[in-house]
Design a protein around this motif. Structure first.
Motif, mmCIF file in Angstrom:
data_model
loop_
_atom_site.group_PDB
_atom_site.id
_atom_site.type_symbol
_atom_site.label_atom_id
_atom_site.label_comp_id
_atom_site.label_asym_id
_atom_site.label_seq_id
_atom_site.Cartn_x
_atom_site.Cartn_y
_atom_site.Cartn_z
ATOM 1 N N PHE A 184 5.630 -25.644 12.297
ATOM 2 C CA PHE A 184 5.758 -24.804 13.629
ATOM 3 C C PHE A 184 7.471 -24.450 14.446
ATOM 4 O O PHE A 184 8.357 -25.616 13.598
ATOM 5 C CB PHE A 184 5.219 -24.681 14.612
ATOM 6 C CG PHE A 184 3.688 -24.322 14.746
ATOM 7 C CD1 PHE A 184 3.446 -22.840 14.492
ATOM 8 C CD2 PHE A 184 2.670 -25.669 14.419
ATOM 9 C CE1 PHE A 184 2.281 -22.620 14.599
ATOM 10 C CE2 PHE A 184 1.794 -25.036 14.129
ATOM 11 C CZ PHE A 184 1.879 -23.890 14.283
ATOM 12 N N HIS A 185 7.931 -23.952 14.249
ATOM 13 C CA HIS A 185 9.256 -22.931 14.470
ATOM 14 C C HIS A 185 9.725 -23.173 16.193
ATOM 15 O O HIS A 185 8.509 -22.116 16.865
ATOM 16 C CB HIS A 185 10.428 -22.824 13.677
ATOM 17 C CG HIS A 185 10.066 -23.151 12.116
ATOM 18 N ND1 HIS A 185 9.173 -22.186 11.483
ATOM 19 C CD2 HIS A 185 11.930 -23.353 11.857
ATOM 20 C CE1 HIS A 185 9.868 -23.116 9.939
ATOM 21 N NE2 HIS A 185 11.064 -23.334 10.347
ATOM 22 N N PHE A 186 10.353 -24.204 16.971
ATOM 23 C CA PHE A 186 10.797 -23.657 18.220
ATOM 24 C C PHE A 186 11.904 -23.642 18.799
ATOM 25 O O PHE A 186 12.917 -23.528 18.258
ATOM 26 C CB PHE A 186 10.194 -24.785 19.025
ATOM 27 C CG PHE A 186 9.275 -25.540 18.677
ATOM 28 C CD1 PHE A 186 7.809 -25.467 19.422
ATOM 29 C CD2 PHE A 186 8.289 -26.599 17.329
ATOM 30 C CE1 PHE A 186 7.030 -25.400 18.962
ATOM 31 C CE2 PHE A 186 7.311 -26.182 16.763
ATOM 32 C CZ PHE A 186 6.123 -26.709 18.255
ATOM 33 N N ILE A 187 12.150 -22.888 19.412
ATOM 34 C CA ILE A 187 14.253 -22.579 20.010
ATOM 35 C C ILE A 187 13.927 -22.956 21.385
ATOM 36 O O ILE A 187 12.479 -22.428 22.317
ATOM 37 C CB ILE A 187 13.902 -20.676 19.849
ATOM 38 C CG1 ILE A 187 15.178 -21.001 20.549
ATOM 39 C CG2 ILE A 187 13.175 -19.882 20.424
ATOM 40 C CD1 ILE A 187 16.107 -19.307 20.091
ATOM 41 N N ALA A 188 15.202 -23.635 21.405
ATOM 42 C CA ALA A 188 15.235 -24.042 22.517
ATOM 43 C C ALA A 188 16.424 -23.563 23.388
ATOM 44 O O ALA A 188 17.445 -22.956 22.947
ATOM 45 C CB ALA A 188 15.551 -25.747 22.908
ATOM 46 N N VAL A 189 16.432 -23.433 24.474
ATOM 47 C CA VAL A 189 17.534 -22.296 25.615
ATOM 48 C C VAL A 189 17.644 -23.543 26.521
ATOM 49 O O VAL A 189 16.806 -23.343 27.342
ATOM 50 C CB VAL A 189 16.944 -20.827 25.803
ATOM 51 C CG1 VAL A 189 17.777 -20.182 26.446
ATOM 52 C CG2 VAL A 189 16.358 -20.419 24.526
ATOM 53 N N LEU A 190 19.175 -23.254 26.816
ATOM 54 C CA LEU A 190 19.885 -23.311 28.146
ATOM 55 C C LEU A 190 20.840 -22.227 28.840
ATOM 56 O O LEU A 190 21.709 -21.781 27.157
ATOM 57 C CB LEU A 190 20.655 -24.761 27.855
ATOM 58 C CG LEU A 190 21.406 -25.127 29.527
ATOM 59 C CD1 LEU A 190 20.301 -25.708 30.299
ATOM 60 C CD2 LEU A 190 21.931 -26.436 28.707
ATOM 61 N N LEU A 191 19.954 -21.613 29.979
ATOM 62 C CA LEU A 191 21.133 -20.300 30.051
ATOM 63 C C LEU A 191 21.571 -21.063 31.446
ATOM 64 O O LEU A 191 21.027 -21.207 32.342
ATOM 65 C CB LEU A 191 19.904 -20.075 30.834
ATOM 66 C CG LEU A 191 19.766 -18.174 31.329
ATOM 67 C CD1 LEU A 191 21.314 -17.376 30.394
ATOM 68 C CD2 LEU A 191 19.234 -17.647 31.628
#
Length: 279
Positions: A184-191
């Protein structure tokens, strides 16, 4: 002489009776289902089914927004159409994402839950903020991120480091990294944004580029390290169908202030270590 077949609906059902559901496989069944179309949103009016004084039906979502019937302009009271509710209990309705390929038909009690998880529903751009209005199917999310949001590559690893440069900049900013593991593909976000009293806050989260049901299989760990401190956050992954800003408002992500960020930063840059686990 041609024969006509009548559909006889039972007037009363005991707990021991099994009433079969009618799927929309014949012209007559499709006609019955079409009678439930709400004239405002064109979705199906499902129990509780409301009507105007003249008998025109509305779905329960549209009814509170209206003062007059959109069909006859008559007054809208809280009038239940109990007869049509009983008919609805006998029918199977198509998923509202049938237009995009879903072929499932469901009872009205199953319909809402199915549509929340339906793999054919459109997805919004997972990047935080209102600037990008893109919507599309799941298999188009990664090409969109690479073409429009300059995500250059997908890191093939269970463990990655999101490198956030220049965290001291005054404006709000988003850092992204995509990783692939377990198929699977994941997206990590730092906002970086402002949530309370104009004080800068950081929000870190990992989401699966997939459905909510698929996301239930995974969890993630976010870790910040310095020579003398360590900050760790563990959580189940969410689907990109859930808005990052809403998850931040619900504190369903790692949140830390500028002082904490400075504690772990080096030369104004912050490394966020991310690990994906299978539950």
């Amino acid at each position: 002489m041609s024969r006509q077949t009548a559909v006889v609906l039972p007037s009363r059902c005991t707990p021991s009776q099994q009433v079969p559901l009618l799927s929309i496989t014949t012209i007559s069944d499709r006609y019955l289902v079409s009678l439930f179309e709400c004239p405002v949103c064109f979705d199906y009016a499902l129990p509780p089914i409301l009507q105007c004084q003249s008998g025109h039906m509305l779905c329960s979502n549209c009814w509170p927004k209206l003062t007059f019937c959109p069909t006859c302009r008559g007054h809208l009271g809280y009038i239940r159409n109990l007869a049509m509710e009983r008919v609805a209990n006998l029918l199977l309705f198509p998923c509202k994402y049938a237009w995009s390929g879903c072929k499932d038909t469901l009872s009205h009690m199953e319909k809402a839950e199915h549509e929340e998880l339906c793999e054919f529903r459109p997805y919004s751009c997972p990047c935080p903020g209102p600037s990008c209005k893109w919507q599309g199917f799941l298999d188009a999310v990664i090409p969109h991120l690479m073409q429009q949001h300059y995500v250059s590559r997908v890191v093939q690893s269970q463990k990655v480091t999101l490198h956030a440069e220049n965290i001291n900049r005054p404006d709000g900013v988003t850092w992204l990294i995509m990783q692939s593991c377990y198929g699977f593909h994941f997206i990590a976000v730092l906002l970086k944004g402002e949530l309370y009293e104009s004080q800068p806050e950081f929000f870190a989260i990992v989401q699966l580029i997939g459905t909510a049901k698929q996301a239930e299989k995974f969890a993630y760990c976010i870790e910040l390290n310095s020579h003398s401190h360590r900050l760790t956050w563990e959580s189940p992954t969410s689907s990109i169908y859930e808005d990052v800003v809403n998850l931040a408002d619900d504190t369903n992500c790692l949140m830390f202030d500028m002082c904490t960020a400075q504690m772990f930063a080096k030369n104004g840059n912050l490394d966020v270590n991310i690990t994906i686990y299978m539950c």
